[in-house]
Enzyme design. Sequence first.
Site, PDB file in Angstrom:
ATOM      1  CD  GLN A  33     -37.479 -50.760 -42.647  1.00 53.02           C
ATOM      2  OE1 GLN A  33     -37.106 -51.815 -43.156  1.00 53.02           O
ATOM      3  NE2 GLN A  33     -38.388 -49.984 -43.226  1.00 53.02           N
ATOM      4  CE  LYS A  62     -37.842 -54.388 -45.993  1.00 53.26           C
ATOM      5  NZ  LYS A  62     -37.541 -52.985 -45.697  1.00 53.26           N
ATOM      6  CG  ASP A  95     -33.420 -50.429 -49.469  1.00 49.03           C
ATOM      7  OD1 ASP A  95     -34.305 -51.202 -49.888  1.00 49.03           O
ATOM      8  OD2 ASP A  95     -33.392 -49.990 -48.307  1.00 49.03           O
TER       9      ASP A  95
END
Length: 291
Positions: free
Chosen positions: A97, A53, A120
Amino acid sequence: MTARLIDGNALSRQMRAEIAQRAAALGQGGTRPGLAVILVGDDPASQVYVRNKVKACGEAGFHSVLEKYEATLTEAELLSRIEALNDDPAIHGILVQMPLPKHIDPQKVIATISTRKDVDGYSVQSAGELLAGLPGLRPCTPYGCMKLIESIGYDLRGKHAVVIGRSNTVGKPMALLLLQANATVTVCHSATPDLARHTREADVIVAAVGRRNTVTREMVKPGAVVIDVGMNRDDEGKLCGDVDFDGVSPVAGALTPVPGGVGPMTITMLLFNTLEAAEAAAGQPGVGAGK
Ligand code: NAP
């Protein structure tokens, strides 16, 4: 007939080039899109994901920070770090994460991220915006599936879409996005009897289960569009999806491969969401995250 291959790598490359261009234009006005990625603990798979990422951010010309913490980090410490990032004007997206160590409540963590930085799209607020058909940040994987369907010029209006899987991160938002695109949507799950009865009627199948060969040739209507979200390992340890690719490909109209289908789109949509959050923060007219 052999299914048209829906190439997620090619679409990702094209979208990332467009994202980099938009980021450069935004940068000229003094706003460089910024993503903060937080990793707690040393899960090896998570380390790879966060590295990818951050690398993708660099390639798109974004500012990014990777904050790594020991698994002993307390929940309170993590929440206060997120609050600081919420107030940081150089950061437009915050990604924590998953999975987190057991002593940290993921729901509390997600709820602490500012809705406008929830790239997200996992928060209850973002989920509510999607449900209500309001602009907002959409979960990256299902959003990427929509872009893949769009990329082949397929009009979902009036089509019957069957989503297999109902997780909060993939199946449910996928169903809502398809509904928003005017498809008629059926959601199947582990308690659905006779899955094949539903899939055989489908113009579009999205498989998000996490089990190999969930969708086989006889379950697919000729010409159907099949999107394979699954990430599994075959007997040789090779990455494979939920769909029996070789069996389904002579029947389907279009099909995503695994790897090279949905996978690359997930990070691309993370960049896309971060860019749109940055554009919105810069007050760019006409830009609405999750349009
Ligand atoms: P998940 O939370 O485990 O959800 C799986 C869903 O599949 C559940 O809703 C479950 O039903 C349903 N299911 C299980 N067995 C079934 C069956 N026999 N028939 C019909 N439905 C069944 O998984 P997820 O997070 O949504 O992820 C799904 C897959 O996508 C995984 O392989 C994951 O690795 C992959 N994935 C890929 C990406 C990517 O970037 N490519 C991103 C995210 C996820 P119940 O709700 O009834 O249990």
